[in-house]
Design a protein around this motif. Structure first.
Motif, PDB file in Angstrom:
ATOM      1  N   ARG A  73      62.755  57.644  19.160  1.00  0.00           N
ATOM      2  CA  ARG A  73      63.610  58.077  19.333  1.00  0.00           C
ATOM      3  C   ARG A  73      64.419  59.401  18.115  1.00  0.00           C
ATOM      4  N   ASP A  74      64.884  58.150  17.010  1.00  0.00           N
ATOM      5  CA  ASP A  74      64.885  58.318  15.496  1.00  0.00           C
ATOM      6  C   ASP A  74      64.170  59.145  15.043  1.00  0.00           C
ATOM      7  N   ILE A  75      64.195  59.805  14.466  1.00  0.00           N
ATOM      8  CA  ILE A  75      62.770  61.168  13.642  1.00  0.00           C
ATOM      9  C   ILE A  75      63.780  60.735  12.357  1.00  0.00           C
ATOM     10  N   PRO A  76      62.953  60.779  11.214  1.00  0.00           N
ATOM     11  CA  PRO A  76      62.713  60.979  10.118  1.00  0.00           C
ATOM     12  C   PRO A  76      62.618  62.237  10.074  1.00  0.00           C
ATOM     13  N   PHE A  77      63.037  62.923   8.881  1.00  0.00           N
ATOM     14  CA  PHE A  77      63.640  63.929   8.297  1.00  0.00           C
ATOM     15  C   PHE A  77      63.029  63.821   6.956  1.00  0.00           C
ATOM     16  N   VAL A  78      61.560  64.688   6.896  1.00  0.00           N
ATOM     17  CA  VAL A  78      60.884  64.481   5.897  1.00  0.00           C
ATOM     18  C   VAL A  78      60.726  65.611   4.836  1.00  0.00           C
ATOM     19  N   VAL A  79      61.220  65.501   3.542  1.00  0.00           N
ATOM     20  CA  VAL A  79      60.988  66.300   2.557  1.00  0.00           C
ATOM     21  C   VAL A  79      60.584  65.794   1.526  1.00  0.00           C
ATOM     22  N   PHE A  80      59.127  67.132   0.987  1.00  0.00           N
ATOM     23  CA  PHE A  80      57.909  66.473  -0.315  1.00  0.00           C
ATOM     24  C   PHE A  80      58.885  66.870  -1.091  1.00  0.00           C
ATOM     25  N   THR A  81      59.092  66.951  -2.088  1.00  0.00           N
ATOM     26  CA  THR A  81      59.345  66.342  -3.781  1.00  0.00           C
ATOM     27  C   THR A  81      58.238  66.872  -4.310  1.00  0.00           C
ATOM     28  N   GLY A  82      59.158  67.786  -5.870  1.00  0.00           N
ATOM     29  CA  GLY A  82      57.696  68.404  -6.839  1.00  0.00           C
ATOM     30  C   GLY A  82      58.685  68.727  -7.740  1.00  0.00           C
ATOM     31  N   ALA A  83      57.671  69.171  -8.690  1.00  0.00           N
ATOM     32  CA  ALA A  83      57.718  69.805  -9.928  1.00  0.00           C
ATOM     33  C   ALA A  83      56.739  71.734  -9.108  1.00  0.00           C
ATOM     34  N   ARG A  84      57.054  72.635  -9.278  1.00  0.00           N
ATOM     35  CA  ARG A  84      55.918  73.926  -9.170  1.00  0.00           C
ATOM     36  C   ARG A  84      54.308  73.280  -9.390  1.00  0.00           C
ATOM     37  N   GLY A  85      53.955  74.137  -8.474  1.00  0.00           N
ATOM     38  CA  GLY A  85      52.720  73.545  -8.266  1.00  0.00           C
ATOM     39  C   GLY A  85      51.618  72.308  -7.648  1.00  0.00           C
ATOM     40  N   LEU A  86      52.258  71.945  -7.254  1.00  0.00           N
ATOM     41  CA  LEU A  86      51.838  69.791  -6.993  1.00  0.00           C
ATOM     42  C   LEU A  86      51.430  70.595  -5.291  1.00  0.00           C
ATOM     43  N   GLY A  87      51.537  71.970  -4.430  1.00  0.00           N
ATOM     44  CA  GLY A  87      51.007  71.990  -3.200  1.00  0.00           C
ATOM     45  C   GLY A  87      52.116  71.501  -2.506  1.00  0.00           C
ATOM     46  N   LYS A  88      53.383  72.097  -2.052  1.00  0.00           N
ATOM     47  CA  LYS A  88      54.640  71.688  -0.891  1.00  0.00           C
ATOM     48  C   LYS A  88      54.191  72.737  -0.185  1.00  0.00           C
ATOM     49  N   SER A  89      54.482  74.182  -0.711  1.00  0.00           N
ATOM     50  CA  SER A  89      53.836  74.644   0.610  1.00  0.00           C
ATOM     51  C   SER A  89      52.457  75.398   1.124  1.00  0.00           C
ATOM     52  N   ALA A  90      52.035  74.522   0.011  1.00  0.00           N
ATOM     53  CA  ALA A  90      50.431  74.148   0.313  1.00  0.00           C
ATOM     54  C   ALA A  90      50.387  73.930   1.733  1.00  0.00           C
ATOM     55  N   VAL A  91      50.929  72.509   1.691  1.00  0.00           N
ATOM     56  CA  VAL A  91      50.991  71.336   2.896  1.00  0.00           C
ATOM     57  C   VAL A  91      52.291  71.827   4.070  1.00  0.00           C
ATOM     58  N   LEU A  92      52.343  72.900   3.662  1.00  0.00           N
ATOM     59  CA  LEU A  92      53.660  72.869   4.990  1.00  0.00           C
ATOM     60  C   LEU A  92      52.391  74.305   5.374  1.00  0.00           C
ATOM     61  N   ALA A  93      52.111  75.221   4.608  1.00  0.00           N
ATOM     62  CA  ALA A  93      51.403  75.808   5.418  1.00  0.00           C
ATOM     63  C   ALA A  93      50.646  74.949   6.289  1.00  0.00           C
ATOM     64  N   GLU A  94      49.568  74.371   5.660  1.00  0.00           N
ATOM     65  CA  GLU A  94      48.277  74.276   6.211  1.00  0.00           C
ATOM     66  C   GLU A  94      49.335  72.616   8.391  1.00  0.00           C
ATOM     67  N   LEU A  95      49.910  72.122   7.341  1.00  0.00           N
ATOM     68  CA  LEU A  95      50.821  72.423   9.138  1.00  0.00           C
ATOM     69  C   LEU A  95      51.558  73.265   9.604  1.00  0.00           C
ATOM     70  N   GLN A  96      51.447  73.959   9.447  1.00  0.00           N
ATOM     71  CA  GLN A  96      51.892  75.594  10.418  1.00  0.00           C
ATOM     72  C   GLN A  96      50.193  75.406  11.361  1.00  0.00           C
ATOM     73  N   ALA A  97      49.154  75.833  10.559  1.00  0.00           N
ATOM     74  CA  ALA A  97      47.955  76.443  10.596  1.00  0.00           C
ATOM     75  C   ALA A  97      47.589  74.731  11.890  1.00  0.00           C
ATOM     76  N   ALA A  98      48.483  73.748  11.627  1.00  0.00           N
ATOM     77  CA  ALA A  98      46.916  72.880  12.131  1.00  0.00           C
ATOM     78  C   ALA A  98      48.021  72.402  13.731  1.00  0.00           C
ATOM     79  N   TYR A  99      49.111  73.074  13.735  1.00  0.00           N
ATOM     80  CA  TYR A  99      49.368  72.620  15.177  1.00  0.00           C
ATOM     81  C   TYR A  99      49.640  74.013  15.929  1.00  0.00           C
ATOM     82  N   GLU A 100      49.780  75.052  15.354  1.00  0.00           N
ATOM     83  CA  GLU A 100      50.921  76.678  16.119  1.00  0.00           C
ATOM     84  C   GLU A 100      49.571  77.182  17.255  1.00  0.00           C
ATOM     85  N   GLY A 101      50.119  77.558  18.205  1.00  0.00           N
ATOM     86  CA  GLY A 101      49.148  77.795  19.428  1.00  0.00           C
ATOM     87  C   GLY A 101      49.713  75.847  20.044  1.00  0.00           C
ATOM     88  N   HIS A 102      49.933  75.434  19.666  1.00  0.00           N
ATOM     89  CA  HIS A 102      49.520  73.995  20.012  1.00  0.00           C
ATOM     90  C   HIS A 102      50.704  73.470  21.016  1.00  0.00           C
TER      91      HIS A 102
END
Length: 732
Positions: free
Chosen positions: A40-69
């Motif tokens: 029922r209750d879902i945590p809102f997950v926030v990845f933190t860190g400075a530039r270059g630690l891969g936050k955008s890459a992780v989000l892009a990977e999540l998009q690729a992992a689930y798009e179309g499904h």
């Protein structure tokens, strides 16, 4: 993970299920069902860190992992689309609303609406009706063509795709024309037209019998529950529009209601008349660069509703530059390894407690080696290069990937040290898989190669005052940074500019390190290299170091102090100024003052303090001369020859000084300087020589030999492994 996203298994693993599987209810890429950790209750997950630690890459990977499904939406809050235009001058694409949050909701809804797997298109009638009322509040100029485009875009959010494209377009156009009829009638001039537009909308929605009209009619009645609407949907929509136009807190509440409308529409798609079994898993919304508008607004609206008991079915992941935000002060914090099997998250009584902050960790040395080896498959990679890459980048995923790509392109051209690979030209567009992993997921101009360190600085320091920051990277603290600014920057920069850059570094989530104005070692190395290569004669580089030598010249070269203790004043401030002056002199090529200082203090300082001073002095940047055969030839590193005693003794100490001690310390200083240089490959022979030099020195201080003996055991190993040299008792 499909694209080799190293060190992120706790998110993407399938056996045991990682965090993504447990929240979305689907295994990434495999798309088989997975038990939900939070039904029922879902945590809102926030990845933190400075530039270059891969936050955008992780989000892009999540998009690729689930798009179309399962429905997935990804927005970048730093995109121009969400930068609010000047009042009265909406830029192309800014519509149907004039707020970053509401514009983001349109973009998110359009992506989530797309059909996935065997389930059809998702309509968003509540959001569409609310956006119509909000958009009408901006229709002052009577630009009918623009207004009708806005209206059609909004109405398409209610489209289920059941009509053939051309028929759907004509139907939406007819409804749009009817809703905008009040603007062509008796109304004239400018001013709010919200009420007649809302009246026309409610009338149009109530007359039709199509599924589209029924959804819109049902959605309009949802607004009768708007605060102070007294059960009247028209009043609710007028209040929503008025609050939005008012700005400030009222607009924040209006935007929150629009967020709630989007989530309620999604809830209908999953739990309404459509059988739930047709939609596996949960919808996913990905928010990159959430520190910019509209990110924090979206996060705040979702968290407030969840704290008030208004549940939703959406899994939110966000990337936030820095280490947190005041709006997330009560969030649960957990590292990636801690999330491998369970999130450990429990909601509290505050809105921000509904968030889960996850600092993205750097790559491990093993991960770095795998990235470099994958990029350079088939090439002869120097055995010490992966370790040196990790020492240089600190495990930055972006830094590691671009460094590995430079190695792939430039090892065969003769570049072999980290410094050479950073200075070598890098062509950023490549089909190499490792490079794509962490590269920003946006179109970039095709261009010829340029130095790798500049490509990295573009990603890590993307806007404004890079040249000034490169100069201030030479400084040790705010005072020395202000001295540099006063001497070498325009007069209007001054201390205010220093303070502004200092604040910016903190906002970016970069570490604060005593003794360094730029605390992140990798960023500092890039900036210093950029400063050195700015001019052929390195004029600014030399001027910066000379300025700081002058800044630190008001103290004796080797102040007296209690034997084996701190300086007489007890503060250590004057001692640090001496060390900083010697550090800058060493960077300029004058090593003898540093050797003399270390010789004269060897018997007066406790050995841990003395070794710390040695390491600080040896951190001076060094730029070897290129070989006579020009670019591509080996670089000439004189430190190796001095450390091994293969050159003359240099200037002899004054009469009465211990010549043997002087020469040993000179070899030791040059040896530590070479093996700890982030731009060089540590020489194994030099590293091994440190052992014997330290052992010999320990015999001269029998009552305080332990730090020297420990260093003789650990420093060779640390240097070759790319670790900082250990100074304390506990190994790192």
């Amino acid at each position: 993970m499909r694209r080799g996203l190293h060190g992120r298994g706790a998110l993407f693993d399938t056996e045991p299920p990682g965090l993504a599987s447990r929240l979305v209810g689907l295994r990434p890429f495999q798309h088989g069902p997975s038990p939900c950790e939070h039904p029922r209750d879902i945590p809102f997950v926030v990845f933190t860190g400075a530039r270059g630690l891969g936050k955008s890459a992780v989000l892009a990977e999540l998009q690729a992992a689930y798009e179309g499904h399962t429905p997935v939406a990804l927005i970048d809050c730093e995109a121009r689309l969400f930068a609010e235009p000047p009042a009265g001058r909406p830029h192309e694409g800014w519509s149907p609303v004039r707020s970053p949050v509401s514009q983001a909701l349109v973009t998110i809804a359009e992506q989530l609406a797309e059909p996935v797997a065997e389930a059809g298109r998702i309509p968003f009638p509540r959001l569409a009706v609310g956006l119509l009322a909000v958009a009408a509040g901006g229709w002052h100029d009577r630009d009918l063509s623009r207004i009708r485009r806005e209206t059609e875009r909004i109405l398409l959010l209610n489209d289920t795709g059941s009509w053939v494209g051309s028929h759907a377009g004509r139907r939406v156009a007819r409804l749009s024309a009817r809703l905008t009829d009040p603007l062509t009638g008796s109304l004239s001039g400018t001013g709010p037209v919200v009420e007649p537009v809302v009246e026309a909308a409610l009338e149009a929605f109530s007359e039709g019998v199509s599924p589209t009209h029924r959804r819109l009619r049902k959605a309009a009645t949802w607004y009768r529950d708007h605060p102070n609407a007294e059960g009247n949907p028209k009043l609710g929509l007028l209040l929503l529009s008025g609050h939005f136009r008012a700005g400030g807190d009222p607009r924040t509440h209006a935007e929150g209601h629009l967020v709630r409308a989007l989530l309620a529409d999604l809830d209908d798609a999953y739990g309404g008349s459509l059988p739930r079994g047709h939609r596996a898993g949960r919808p996913v919304v990905l928010i990159d660069n959430a520190q910019a508008a509209p990110g924090i607004g979206l996060i705040g609206a979702v968290l407030r509703d969840r704290a008030c008991g208004i549940a939703d079915r959406v899994v939110f992941f966000a990337g936030l530059r820095g280490h947190g935000h005041p709006a997330l002060r009560n969030a649960t914090r957990a590292t990636l390894p801690e999330l491998a099997r369970t999130s450990g998250w429990e909601p509290g009584g505050t809105a921000s407690s509904r968030a889960l902050l996850v600092p993205l960790s750097p790559l491990s040395p093993g991960d770095t080696r795998r990235v470099v080896e994958a990029a350079c498959r088939g090439l002869a990679v120097p055995s010490r290069l992966p370790g040196a890459a990790h020492r240089l980048t600190g495990g930055s995923p972006l830094g590691t990937t671009l460094f590995a790509e430079s190695a792939r392109q430039n090892l065969s051209r003769g570049a072999g040290t980290p410094g050479e690979l950073l200075a070598a030209d890098l062509v950023p567009h490549t089909t190499h898989e490792a490079h794509k992993t962490y590269e920003a997921q946006e179109a970039r101009e095709t261009r010829e190669g340029r130095p790798a360190h500049r490509e990295l600085l573009d990603r890590l320091v993307p806007d404004g005052h890079r040249d000034e920051l490169a100069l201030l990277a030479v400084a040790h603290d705010r005072a020395s940074a202000c001295a540099l600014a006063a001497a070498l920057l325009p007069g209007d920069f001054g201390s205010a500019g220093v303070l502004a850059l200092e604040a910016r570094l903190a906002e970016e989530g970069l570490p604060t390190v005593p003794g360094q104005f730029v605390g992140d070692p990798f960023l500092r190395a890039l900036l210093l290299l950029d400063l050195y290569r700015r001019e052929p004669d390195h004029h600014t580089w030399r001027a910066a170091h000379r300025t700081l030598v002058a800044h630190c010249t008001d103290t004796p070269a080797a102040p007296e102090g209690p034997p084996h203790g701190r300086p007489a004043d007890g503060s250590g401030h004057e001692e640090r100024r001496v060390l900083h002056r010697l550090h800058h002199e060493l960077a300029l090529g004058a090593a003898e003052p540093a050797v003399t200082y270390l010789r004269d203090t060897f018997h007066r300082r406790d050995m841990k303090t003395w070794l710390s001073a040695l390491v600080l002095l040896a951190s001076a940047p060094y730029h070897p001369a290129p070989a006579p055969d020009g670019p591509g030839g080996a670089w000439s590193d004189a430190r190796t020859r001095v450390a091994l005693g293969r050159v003359g003794p240099g200037p002899l100490p004054p009469e009465g000084a211990d010549t043997a001690l002087h020469l040993r310390i000179r070899r030791l200083l040059y040896g530590v300087w070479q093996v700890t240089d982030p731009l060089a490959l540590p020489d194994p022979v030099v590293a091994e020589r440190l052992r014997s030099e330290l052992e010999h020195l320990s015999r001269l201080r029998p009552t305080d030999a332990e730090p020297l003996l420990r260093a003789s055991v650990h420093w060779t190993e640390d240097a070759l492994a790319g670790r900082p040299l250990r100074l304390g008792r506990t190994p790192r």
